[in-house]
Every structure is written in C-alpha cells, then in structure tokens.
Motif scaffolding. Sequence first.
Motif, PDB file in Angstrom:
ATOM      1  N   ARG A 111       0.796  -1.224   0.000  1.00 45.96           N
ATOM      2  CA  ARG A 111       0.000   0.000   0.000  1.00 45.96           C
ATOM      3  C   ARG A 111       0.826   1.270   0.000  1.00 45.96           C
ATOM      4  N   ARG A 112       1.994   1.229   0.659  1.00 43.92           N
ATOM      5  CA  ARG A 112       2.837   2.423   0.749  1.00 43.92           C
ATOM      6  C   ARG A 112       4.274   1.986   0.434  1.00 43.92           C
ATOM      7  N   VAL A 113       4.743   2.428  -0.727  1.00 40.55           N
ATOM      8  CA  VAL A 113       5.964   1.878  -1.295  1.00 40.55           C
ATOM      9  C   VAL A 113       7.004   2.977  -1.514  1.00 40.55           C
ATOM     10  N   LEU A 114       8.231   2.702  -1.084  1.00 42.13           N
ATOM     11  CA  LEU A 114       9.368   3.567  -1.389  1.00 42.13           C
ATOM     12  C   LEU A 114       9.997   3.084  -2.689  1.00 42.13           C
ATOM     13  N   LEU A 115       9.979   3.937  -3.718  1.00 40.11           N
ATOM     14  CA  LEU A 115      10.659   3.644  -4.972  1.00 40.11           C
ATOM     15  C   LEU A 115      12.030   4.315  -4.914  1.00 40.11           C
ATOM     16  N   ALA A 116      13.062   3.511  -4.666  1.00 41.52           N
ATOM     17  CA  ALA A 116      14.429   4.022  -4.571  1.00 41.52           C
ATOM     18  C   ALA A 116      15.210   3.516  -5.767  1.00 41.52           C
ATOM     19  N   ARG A 135       9.388   4.673   8.972  1.00 43.24           N
ATOM     20  CA  ARG A 135       8.357   4.730  10.016  1.00 43.24           C
ATOM     21  C   ARG A 135       7.384   5.881   9.764  1.00 43.24           C
ATOM     22  N   GLU A 136       7.924   7.074   9.513  1.00 44.82           N
ATOM     23  CA  GLU A 136       7.069   8.254   9.386  1.00 44.82           C
ATOM     24  C   GLU A 136       6.158   8.172   8.172  1.00 44.82           C
ATOM     25  N   ARG A 137       6.633   7.559   7.084  1.00 46.55           N
ATOM     26  CA  ARG A 137       5.815   7.439   5.882  1.00 46.55           C
ATOM     27  C   ARG A 137       5.001   6.156   5.857  1.00 46.55           C
ATOM     28  N   GLY A 138       5.159   5.302   6.855  1.00 44.82           N
ATOM     29  CA  GLY A 138       4.398   4.059   6.912  1.00 44.82           C
ATOM     30  C   GLY A 138       4.708   3.112   5.764  1.00 44.82           C
ATOM     31  N   ILE A 139       5.958   3.051   5.344  1.00 42.76           N
ATOM     32  CA  ILE A 139       6.352   2.246   4.193  1.00 42.76           C
ATOM     33  C   ILE A 139       6.225   0.752   4.515  1.00 42.76           C
ATOM     34  N   ASP A 140       5.547   0.010   3.638  1.00 43.82           N
ATOM     35  CA  ASP A 140       5.451  -1.442   3.832  1.00 43.82           C
ATOM     36  C   ASP A 140       6.210  -2.234   2.769  1.00 43.82           C
ATOM     37  N   ALA A 141       6.805  -1.551   1.787  1.00 45.56           N
ATOM     38  CA  ALA A 141       7.623  -2.237   0.787  1.00 45.56           C
ATOM     39  C   ALA A 141       8.579  -1.236   0.144  1.00 45.56           C
ATOM     40  N   ILE A 142       9.746  -1.721  -0.233  1.00 41.66           N
ATOM     41  CA  ILE A 142      10.752  -0.929  -0.936  1.00 41.66           C
ATOM     42  C   ILE A 142      11.043  -1.596  -2.267  1.00 41.66           C
ATOM     43  N   ALA A 200      -1.454   7.674  -9.321  1.00 45.62           N
ATOM     44  CA  ALA A 200      -2.687   8.078  -8.648  1.00 45.62           C
ATOM     45  C   ALA A 200      -2.375   8.815  -7.350  1.00 45.62           C
ATOM     46  N   ALA A 201      -1.314   8.388  -6.659  1.00 43.62           N
ATOM     47  CA  ALA A 201      -0.921   9.034  -5.407  1.00 43.62           C
ATOM     48  C   ALA A 201       0.574   8.845  -5.221  1.00 43.62           C
ATOM     49  N   ALA A 202       1.314   9.958  -5.115  1.00 43.62           N
ATOM     50  CA  ALA A 202       2.764   9.862  -4.991  1.00 43.62           C
ATOM     51  C   ALA A 202       3.327  11.144  -4.405  1.00 43.62           C
ATOM     52  N   GLU A 203       4.471  10.991  -3.760  1.00 42.97           N
ATOM     53  CA  GLU A 203       5.246  12.125  -3.248  1.00 42.97           C
ATOM     54  C   GLU A 203       6.667  11.973  -3.766  1.00 42.97           C
ATOM     55  N   VAL A 204       7.262  13.078  -4.213  1.00 39.68           N
ATOM     56  CA  VAL A 204       8.639  13.058  -4.696  1.00 39.68           C
ATOM     57  C   VAL A 204       9.548  13.613  -3.609  1.00 39.68           C
ATOM     58  N   LEU A 205      10.574  12.861  -3.293  1.00 37.21           N
ATOM     59  CA  LEU A 205      11.563  13.274  -2.300  1.00 37.21           C
ATOM     60  C   LEU A 205      12.912  13.371  -2.997  1.00 37.21           C
ATOM     61  N   PRO A 231      -2.911   1.728  -9.228  1.00 31.90           N
ATOM     62  CA  PRO A 231      -3.649   2.902  -8.748  1.00 31.90           C
ATOM     63  C   PRO A 231      -3.981   2.867  -7.267  1.00 31.90           C
ATOM     64  N   GLY A 232      -3.973   1.669  -6.659  1.00 34.84           N
ATOM     65  CA  GLY A 232      -4.314   1.579  -5.246  1.00 34.84           C
ATOM     66  C   GLY A 232      -3.130   1.708  -4.315  1.00 34.84           C
ATOM     67  N   THR A 233      -1.973   2.044  -4.838  1.00 40.04           N
ATOM     68  CA  THR A 233      -0.746   2.125  -4.039  1.00 40.04           C
ATOM     69  C   THR A 233      -0.227   3.559  -4.005  1.00 40.04           C
ATOM     70  N   TRP A 234       0.200   3.990  -2.808  1.00 39.19           N
ATOM     71  CA  TRP A 234       0.847   5.287  -2.652  1.00 39.19           C
ATOM     72  C   TRP A 234       2.352   5.088  -2.736  1.00 39.19           C
ATOM     73  N   PHE A 235       3.030   5.975  -3.493  1.00 37.81           N
ATOM     74  CA  PHE A 235       4.462   5.828  -3.705  1.00 37.81           C
ATOM     75  C   PHE A 235       5.223   7.036  -3.178  1.00 37.81           C
ATOM     76  N   LEU A 236       6.321   6.748  -2.502  1.00 35.29           N
ATOM     77  CA  LEU A 236       7.312   7.759  -2.160  1.00 35.29           C
ATOM     78  C   LEU A 236       8.463   7.578  -3.145  1.00 35.29           C
ATOM     79  N   ILE A 237       8.650   8.554  -4.028  1.00 35.15           N
ATOM     80  CA  ILE A 237       9.648   8.468  -5.092  1.00 35.15           C
ATOM     81  C   ILE A 237      10.877   9.256  -4.670  1.00 35.15           C
ATOM     82  N   ARG A 238      11.958   8.540  -4.398  1.00 32.22           N
ATOM     83  CA  ARG A 238      13.193   9.216  -4.011  1.00 32.22           C
ATOM     84  C   ARG A 238      14.140   9.253  -5.205  1.00 32.22           C
ATOM     85  N   SER A 239      14.580  10.453  -5.547  1.00 30.28           N
ATOM     86  CA  SER A 239      15.391  10.639  -6.741  1.00 30.28           C
ATOM     87  C   SER A 239      16.326  11.830  -6.543  1.00 30.28           C
TER      88      SER A 239
END
Length: 259
Positions: A133-138, A191-198, A170-175, A151-159
């Motif tokens: 559900r909440r994925v870090l794309l590194a 922890r703060e972003r609630g990441i459940d997969a990388i 559908a839902a993403a944040e760029v870091l 579309p049902g997954t929120w992504f934290l995109i680190r680049s």
Amino acid sequence: MTDRAPVLILGGTTEGYALAEALAAHPRWRPVSSLAGRTGRPRPPAGEMRVGGFGGAEGLARYLADSGITAVIDATHPFAARMGWNAAEGCAAAGVPLLRLERPAWRPVPGDRWVGVTNWDGAVAELRDMDARRVLLALGRQDLAPFAALPGTWFLIRSVEAPDPMPPFAAAEVLLARGPFTLEGETALLRERGIDAIVCKNSGGTATDAKLTAARALGVRVVMRDRPPRPAGVPVVATVAEALAWLENVTGSAPQMRW
C-alpha cells in the motif's frame, strides 16, 4: 617531464571518481573520465572529463584509436548494461585492454524479506501480489513509469532529480535526495511514511544500503531487481587498488621519458 599514458574511465560512480583521483596522483597514468551526462550538473572528476556517448561500440573504438588510450576501466553503474557491452566490443575492435571495476552486489542475510526480479514488470507484479500500500521507490527517475499501473498504491519516489515528465501516479510524493543515507534517517523515513515495501536495484555499496538494514529491523519487504548480465571474458575487480594492480600488469613497462 613524464608523458603519462591516458587511461579511459567509464565513470560516474563512486568507484569511478576514486579511481580518477588515484590515477591523477600517479606518475604513470593520466585519467580521462567519460560521464554519460544523465544528470544536469555532474561533479567533475580528477583529471580530464568528457560528457556524452561515443556512438556505440564502433564510435568507442574510433575514440580509443584517435586518443591513444592505453587501457579502459569500466566503472559505470552496475545497471549501465549497454555501456558494458559497447565497451567490450569497442575495446576488442581497437585492441585495448578492458577491466570492469564493480562494487559487490548486496546479499540477503537472516531477517531480510527480499524477493528478486529481473525487470520492473516483475516488480509491479510482486507489489500487486503482496498487496503493498505504501511503497518507497528508490530506483531513480528513469524507471518509474511501470509503477503507475498500481492505482491503489501510494508511492514515495526518491530521486536525485525530479522526474520529467512525471508518470501518472494516482498518489505519490517526490523526495529529492542524494546518498549516502544514515541508518537513523532511513529508519525514521520508513516509520514516518508508513512504508510497507521498498523497490530498488541491487546497486551494492554503502551509500544507500542503510535502507536495507532499516527494512530488516522493521520487517519491511524489499523487491530487489537483479543486476543485468554483462559480457563474459572481461576481468572484474572490486577495489581501486586491484584496478591499479591490473593496470601495472597490462601496460608493462613505464612510458618513455620525453624532454
């Protein structure tokens, strides 16, 4: 004065920069670093620098001949596979010795929850199967598009640089961030972003491995893309010291003195 022999470094990595520094301080060799130019303002390495491609294996062979290159050391990123094949073909055609300088791959240890994939479509399928559900794309800005299919997954995109264009998530944040990263920082981020997969590439090295240690401690799953194949027959070393020893062996006696 000494006429130092030019050595082409296919660089852009930590190892490539370290090798350029070592060669710049060496009395026998003169480093010429070639950078792909994928970042807007690359950090200049020690010695000479060129930016951009060669025009495939044939273009590289011509460059080696025209520039009188003594040896080539491929210190590109473990996932810069195309350059590795071009280097092998171009060096063979020009008769120039080639070495691969590559950091060791990461290996799972007890407690890791890794799954390996060979491409990004496989990574998307794994995320779907594990209902992440909440994925870090590194993995950098150039490999993001396949993940917009979830579309049902929120992504934290680190680049290092912002994606351009940005895929239709559908839902993403760029870091925007550049390693090295600390274990404390990575643990807090997960922890703060609630990441459940990388999702990441098996790049190896210590600059970005803290996320894996943090994931192990927190029970976060990791989808790891395996390194692409590289040409057989190219010698491989893991350290700058080993690369210097290889140069000593393949270049033979010291260059002649010119006055």
